[in-house]
Design an enzyme around this catalytic site. Structure first.
Site, PDB file in Angstrom:
ATOM      1  CG  HIS A 131     -20.329  -3.137  29.013  1.00  0.00           C
ATOM      2  ND1 HIS A 131     -19.648  -2.017  29.434  1.00  0.00           N
ATOM      3  CD2 HIS A 131     -20.244  -3.150  27.663  1.00  0.00           C
ATOM      4  CE1 HIS A 131     -19.142  -1.389  28.374  1.00  0.00           C
ATOM      5  NE2 HIS A 131     -19.495  -2.050  27.299  1.00  0.00           N
ATOM      6  CE  LYS A 135     -16.483  -4.616  28.632  1.00  0.00           C
ATOM      7  NZ  LYS A 135     -15.836  -5.240  27.465  1.00  0.00           N
TER       8      LYS A 135
END
Length: 233
Positions: A131, A135
C-alpha cells in the site's frame, strides 16, 4: 440520496466525486475537527476516516438512526460493540475491509482456493500486501480478511508479520509511494507456486463500492456485508 461523508481525506473526495456523478447530494463533509451538526440531514453515512475516529463516527450514526457504511480499518477490536449498538438501535450497518467489486470477487476466489488446497499439505501459504506510505494500519484490513478466511479453511492457527511459526500464516507488508493496494496469496511447494493476486489501479473501485453499498442499505435493518450487497452469498 443525501450522504454524510465521515472522513474527508483522499478517499472521501473520491467518494464525493462518484456520489455526485450518480446523482446524490453531500450534506456533511466531516474531517477530524468538525462536529456531527448536520448528520441528521443525511439518508446514509459513509465512514472512511481513521482508526481512532471510526467508533465515534459509527456510534453517532446509529444513535441518530442513520444507516452507516464503514470502510475504515484498524479498529475491529470494537466491531462487536458496534454490532450490539446497531441491534439495540434497530439500525443498519455495513463494515467492509474493502468495498471494491474486484476485491470482493477475489475474497470468494481466495475462499475457494483455500478449501481446495487444504488437502495438499506440501504447500506452504504466504501473503503479500503493498500500500501507499500514508496507510496507517499494517497489515491492511483486506489482508486480514484474506488471511482469516485461509485460516478458517486450513491448519493455520493465526497470521504473523514476521518470524512466522509453522502454524502461522506469514503476511509480508510493504509500503511504497502511490500504490492504491495490491494483495497476493502464494501457495509454495518445492516444485511449483500457485498465486492469486488483486491489483487496484486507483481508489475509484473502493469508492464506487461504498456508494453502491450506501444505495443498497437504505430502508434495511441489520448488520450486513458486501456479500449481501453483491449477492455473493
Amino acid at each position: 440520496m443525501k450522504i454524510a461523508l465521515l472522513g474527508y481525506g483522499k478517499m472521501g473526495k473520491v467518494i464525493e466525486r462518484i456520489a455526485l456523478q450518480r446523482g446524490h447530494e453531500i450534506v456533511l463533509r466531516k474531517s477530524s475537527s468538525d462536529t456531527f451538526e448536520d448528520l441528521h440531514k443525511a439518508d446514509v453515512a459513509i465512514d472512511f476516516s481513521i482508526p481512532d475516529a471510526a467508533v465515534a463516527n459509527i456510534s453517532a450514526c446509529l444513535e441518530q438512526g442513520i444507516p452507516v457504511i464503514s470502510g475504515t480499518t484498524g479498529w475491529l477490536e470494537n466491531y462487536h460493540e458496534m454490532v450490539k449498538l446497531c441491534e439495540e438501535k434497530k439500525g443498519a450497518f455495513i463494515y467492509g475491509s474493502n468495498f471494491s467489486l474486484g476485491v470482493n470477487i477475489f475474497f470468494e476466489l481466495n475462499d475457494h482456493l483455500a478449501k481446495m488446497m487444504s488437502k495438499f499439505n506440501q504447500y506452504k501459504v504466504e501473503m503479500e500486501e503493498i500500500h501507499h506510505t500514508q496507510k496507517l494500519d499494517a497489515p491492511s484490513g483486506t489482508a486480514i480478511t484474506l488471511a482469516n478466511r485461509i485460516i478458517e479453511n486450513s491448519d493455520y492457527s493465526s497470521w504473523a508479520l514476521e518470524n512466522a511459526k509453522n502454524d502461522e500464516l506469514l503476511i509480508n507488508v510493504k509500503r511504497i509511494e502511490n500504490v492504491p493496494g495490491t494483495h497476493s496469496v502464494f501457495y509454495n511447494s518445492e516444485v511449483d507456486t500457485i498465486e492469486i493476486k488483486h491489483t487496484a489501479h486507483n481508489r475509484d473501485g473502493f469508492a464506487l463500492g461504498s456508494v453502491i453499498a450506501a444505495e443498497w442499505i437504505i430502508g434495511k435493518q441489520g448488520v450486513f456485508t458486501m456479500k449481501d450487497v453483491l449477492e455473493l452469498n
